[in-house]
Design a protein around this motif. Sequence first.
Motif, short mmCIF file in Angstrom:
data_model
loop_
_atom_site.label_atom_id
_atom_site.label_comp_id
_atom_site.label_asym_id
_atom_site.label_seq_id
_atom_site.Cartn_x
_atom_site.Cartn_y
_atom_site.Cartn_z
N LYS A 313 0.84 -1.21 0.00
CA LYS A 313 0.00 0.00 0.00
C LYS A 313 0.87 1.25 0.00
N TYR A 498 -6.56 -1.20 -3.68
CA TYR A 498 -5.70 -1.91 -2.72
C TYR A 498 -5.99 -1.48 -1.29
N ALA A 499 -6.47 -0.27 -1.11
CA ALA A 499 -6.86 0.14 0.24
C ALA A 499 -7.96 -0.76 0.77
N ASP A 502 -6.32 -4.11 1.54
CA ASP A 502 -5.56 -4.05 2.79
C ASP A 502 -6.48 -4.12 4.00
#
Length: 653
Positions: A313, A498-499, A502
């Motif tokens: 990230k 991707y946040a 994650d």
Amino acid sequence: MKRHTRWIAASLAVAMAFAPACAFASEAASEKEEVIYITTDGGGNTTSVNAVNIFGSGDVVDYGDYSDVKLLTSTEKITQNGDKITFRTDDKKAYYQGAMEQVETPWDISVRYYLDGKEYEASEIAGKSGKLEIHLSIKENTACKGDFYDRYVLQASLTLDTEICENIGAPDATIANVGSDKQLTYTVLPGKGLATSIKADVKDFEMESISINGIRLNLNIEIDDAELMKQVRALMDATKKLNDGAAKLDANSNTLKTESGRLDSGISSVHDGVVNLDNGVVALEQGVSSVQGALNSLNEKSDDLTGSSAQIKAALETIQKSLSPVAASAGQLKELTSASGSIKKGISDLYDCAAALHQNLGAAQYKAVMAQKGLDIDALQAGNTQAIKDLSAQISSLRSTLSSITDQKQKAELEAQIAALEKTVKLLSGNNAAIDGTESYLDNLAGGANSLYVNLGTLKAQYERFDAEIAELVKTLDEMPAQLTALSKGIDQLVTNYALLDTGINEYTGGVTQVALGYAKIVDGVSSLTKGSEKLLSGSDALHDGAGKLAGGIAAYCDGVSSLNDGTKELYDETSGMDKKIQEEIEEILGNIGGEETETVSFVSEKNTKVDSVQFVIKTEAIEKAEAPADDSKEETTLTFWQKLLSLFGLYQ
């Protein structure tokens, strides 16, 4: 030493006073009475036997194997022709004496003397001092013909001078004081002997002759035996009831013995099951500990996964910030590719761990692990159920048997065993409940692990596609450096997506932590189960030992009851008809001592068929110290009748 002779003369006078007159028979034996005088040495061995025959007046015919005969009351001529003796007398009573040789007397008499524990002959003990013990024995002489031993009563008298004898002990004697003397008297019934002892402390010991008189017992006793026979029959009835009760007790004890054997066998089976259960619980604890280790490893790798995800990230955000109208540097692209590969590998490792957890977590897997350790959980649970059923049946049977036991100790032990069996049923029921709860919990946990496994599979597949897209993106960037604007937009989109990824990874790792913490509680529960299993095993061992002891005790009790039954049966068999036997014994005893009309038999000769009475007078030699020699210068004198009688026993010199 004092001499007491007047009582001898008196007893002879009594015997002679009852001689009846008889009619004359030419060749047949005349009617008479016999007095048999027997003298012995100090030890009781016969030294002489003389018969004094008593007749009425007239012609007398008598028979006897005599070595010498002589009239005692007159100077008439007496003729002996072989065994036939004849004479005539005008006296109202006539007495003649016949010396008998080699004749067997009805009684064997033995007198033995001990001084300070050492035996002495009668001839040796006179004049000695110390602790004296005299053993007097009278037995049947089986060599003597006739029934004198079985029909004649004896009276034995022994006189001790208290001036030379002290501390006299004679437990079997009737003791009377005669002046300064102690007279010991023993009565010997027909058919019975005598074995007795006399003790005394003596000084310069001497003792008069032991006198034994024998007469035919004629008591004319009438006995009312109705009450006695009533008691005997009551005893026989009680014996029968005892025998019947012992038989019932023996029958019940056999049932008790069989049931106790079944109980012992059932408890042994339960004990074997508890041992297997304990082994299985130990194996379960080991398996659960292994799963806990795997979960801990998975939880530890969660940190690597979240760390790698954070790095990706951060790298994406750096790329996003670094993108400008100019081309991204090749180093940054390589960093992106490397970080994505690390995430891909971390997700793959997590997936493998989840797959292992999925395969090993659940009730079926738990049963398989237990089977590898030698414990079939289903069979154990079925065995517990069957044991509960069997023990319940045993408890019911023992409660039925309990009512037939009267021995309080045995009853208390059996009640304690019933309580222990009921406790075992509760333990086995709790064990089944614990197994069901464990299976339910493991199935629920396996469901969560399965969801984790499926989600990780999805995440793995998605990230593999994401990683491929990154690789494709890097390739594209390498080939199309001019398209930075599009790349910037793609990176922006990638950072945004991707946040979300994650966040999912963090949620996943948090879930793994919760699973690990929850499974730790399972480990604690299994540990408690292990301790409980140990207590159950210990209790089962005690129950098994107690059941063995109870079975042994019951077996011994049953054997004792069987022996009691045999004994009471033998007692019943032996006492059956006892009333008739006792009645016969009473009649026989009364016949021996009573006044039944039986012919008096002559001791001298069977040819003497008219004998009114036979009397025995037995004298032992006196124990006397040696005296000064007699004066031989005395003139001969003519002996009177009484002097002649006394001389038979050496009482007149």
